[in-house]
Design a protein around this motif. Structure first.
Motif, PDB file in Angstrom:
ATOM      1  N   ALA A 294      -9.281   9.033  -2.013  1.00 12.46           N
ATOM      2  CA  ALA A 294      -8.922   7.803  -1.614  1.00 12.46           C
ATOM      3  C   ALA A 294      -8.823   6.665  -2.677  1.00 12.46           C
ATOM      4  O   ALA A 294      -7.787   5.821  -2.544  1.00 12.46           O
ATOM      5  CB  ALA A 294      -9.805   7.432  -0.256  1.00 12.46           C
ATOM      6  N   ARG A 296      -7.421   5.013  -5.589  1.00 16.13           N
ATOM      7  CA  ARG A 296      -6.020   5.121  -6.295  1.00 16.13           C
ATOM      8  C   ARG A 296      -5.643   3.635  -6.741  1.00 16.13           C
ATOM      9  O   ARG A 296      -6.160   2.803  -5.894  1.00 16.13           O
ATOM     10  CB  ARG A 296      -4.929   5.671  -5.707  1.00 16.13           C
ATOM     11  CG  ARG A 296      -4.922   7.063  -5.281  1.00 16.13           C
ATOM     12  CD  ARG A 296      -4.942   7.924  -6.447  1.00 16.13           C
ATOM     13  NE  ARG A 296      -4.880   9.362  -6.082  1.00 16.13           N
ATOM     14  CZ  ARG A 296      -6.089  10.245  -6.062  1.00 16.13           C
ATOM     15  NH1 ARG A 296      -7.156   9.716  -6.335  1.00 16.13           N
ATOM     16  NH2 ARG A 296      -5.919  11.410  -5.793  1.00 16.13           N
ATOM     17  N   VAL A 299      -4.585   0.634  -4.185  1.00 21.31           N
ATOM     18  CA  VAL A 299      -5.421   0.657  -2.714  1.00 21.31           C
ATOM     19  C   VAL A 299      -6.364  -0.335  -2.662  1.00 21.31           C
ATOM     20  O   VAL A 299      -7.220  -0.466  -3.813  1.00 21.31           O
ATOM     21  CB  VAL A 299      -5.961   2.100  -2.784  1.00 21.31           C
ATOM     22  CG1 VAL A 299      -6.719   2.364  -1.317  1.00 21.31           C
ATOM     23  CG2 VAL A 299      -4.803   3.183  -2.672  1.00 21.31           C
ATOM     24  N   GLU A 303      -9.854   0.176   2.104  1.00 20.68           N
ATOM     25  CA  GLU A 303      -9.305   1.288   2.437  1.00 20.68           C
ATOM     26  C   GLU A 303     -10.193   2.515   2.337  1.00 20.68           C
ATOM     27  O   GLU A 303     -10.302   3.392   3.058  1.00 20.68           O
ATOM     28  CB  GLU A 303      -8.037   1.407   2.180  1.00 20.68           C
ATOM     29  CG  GLU A 303      -6.823   0.219   2.195  1.00 20.68           C
ATOM     30  CD  GLU A 303      -5.626   0.480   1.935  1.00 20.68           C
ATOM     31  OE1 GLU A 303      -5.078   1.587   1.916  1.00 20.68           O
ATOM     32  OE2 GLU A 303      -5.186  -0.184   1.254  1.00 20.68           O
TER      33      GLU A 303
END
Length: 397
Positions: A294, A296, A299, A303
């Motif tokens: 998740a 990245r 982002v 999140e």
């Protein structure tokens, strides 16, 4: 020949100039910093915070002045990143420390609105003194968010020091696992592993190594009391516990290198785990893998944590949740931003995080790996490399 791995004076100066450019654009005349980690970040000056005030003053013309007690004078004068060192005799002596600070602030051209990490030296270890507002009659504007944004993006030199920390934390952890055995205590095992790893580090890079830490002076690994059922307490404290067959163990290892840190944690077992413990271990691995995927650029930190919490919900594990997915790391073990639903900071290349979702069950123990990761242009690089799989983490009973 490599003669230094420390952050260069040029990089420290660039950090100061970047912060001053921001605060000048915001209409502030300069900056006063008290936090020891901020002083280290901008001036390369590591010190033990006591009741004696220490402050870094970034002047309106870019000059860097450090205000210290007499006992730190020669230490401070040895730092080539500073333009000026002012000192007072002692706290709470006469003349007062705050008089010297006020003079340094005035000489640096600070007036009107001034940036600071806090309004005066904090009341720690018996210190009791005036705020900057009271002392200098200035309007103090907190600039911590600006500082933290700068601190969060690591330079190549900072990343190199974190990699070096990873190397020696890994060795300390390897020795910790090697020496852990039934009948031994966490104190003797942790001390032996930490000492041997530190001596090896000093043999290898001692000529160019400094810890620059007032918490630790070398590589270290240990359990901090997270043994057996106590492993279900995420922030337990060491208690000289002995190892028994069936124990779940949660570890921690790192090494300060010119102030910079990494984090390596593993869940281990004394003897083969029970089926329910193995199930929890596999969930923990799945949670960490989910978090890795998740993270990245672009982002939001929130999140990442939302994705991890969704796994808890989906697999009915919410009763075993205790904390967010991770946090940034660098000069501090815990830095912002945080991999937490309440932190919407957008992830950028150059950020370094720990990734450590955990599961905790009082009847079974705690289950948490922590790895240090670097955000790259298209994902992450996992900097820590200790084995994560179950067979590698079982200690013969």
């Amino acid at each position: 020949m490599l003669t230094s791995i420390a952050i260069s004076p040029a990089e420290h100066a660039a950090r100061c100039n970047a912060l001053l450019a921001e605060v000048h654009e915001a209409g502030l005349s300069g900056v006063v910093l008290f936090d020891p980690y901020y002083v280290l970040y901008y001036a390369g000056f590591a010190f033990v915070p006591t009741e004696r005030p220490i402050a870094l003053v970034l002047g309106s013309d870019g000059t860097r002045t450090l205000v210290v007690p007499r006992l730190e004078l020669e230490h401070a004068q040895a730092k080539s990143t500073l333009d000026r060192v002012e000192h007072y005799l002692e706290y709470p002596g006469s003349p007062r420390a705050e008089d010297v600070l006020a003079s340094a602030i005035a000489n640096a051209g600070l007036s009107g609105a001034v940036g600071a990490d806090q309004d005066g030296y904090p009341w720690i270890l018996g210190y009791r003194g005036p705020t900057l507002t009271e002392l200098c009659g200035v309007d103090v504007v907190r600039v911590v968010e600006r500082i933290e944004r700068q601190v969060a993006l690591k330079s190549e030199a900072e990343i190199a020091l974190i990699r070096e920390s990873v190397r020696w934390g890994n060795l300390a952890h390897r020795l910790l696992q090697r020496y852990t055995r039934v009948g031994a205590t966490e104190t003797e095992v942790s001390q032996q592993a930490s000492d041997e790893a530190t001596f090896a580090m000093l043999d290898a890079i001692g000529e160019i190594y400094r810890a620059q830490s007032f918490v630790s002076s070398g590589a270290h690994a240990g359990y901090r009391g997270q043994i057996g059922r106590n492993a279900a307490i995420p922030h337990a404290l060491a208690g000289n516990l002995g190892f028994q067959p069936g124990d779940v163990l949660v570890t921690g290892a790192s090494a300060p290198v010119w102030g910079y840190l990494s984090e390596l944690e593993r869940t281990m077992f004394v003897g083969d785990p029970a089926p329910e413990q193995e199930r929890m271990f596999e969930h923990m691995l799945a949670l960490q893998d989910l978090a890795f995927d998740a993270i990245r650029p672009g982002v939001a930190c929130s999140e990442v944590d939302t994705a991890v919490r969704s796994y808890f919900e989906e697999h009915e594990l919410w009763s075993h949740w205790r904390h967010h997915t991770g946090h940034a790391i660098g000069l501090r073990y815990h830095e912002g931003p945080f991999l937490d639903t309440g932190d919407d900071t957008v992830i950028e290349p150059g950020m370094v995080f720990t990734v450590e979702p955990g599961l905790y069950a009082p009847e079974l123990g705690g289950f948490r790996h922590s790895d240090t990761v670097l955000v790259t242009t298209d994902g992450i690089e996992i900097l820590t490399y200790y084995p994560r799989d179950l067979p590698s983490l079982v200690i013969p009973a």
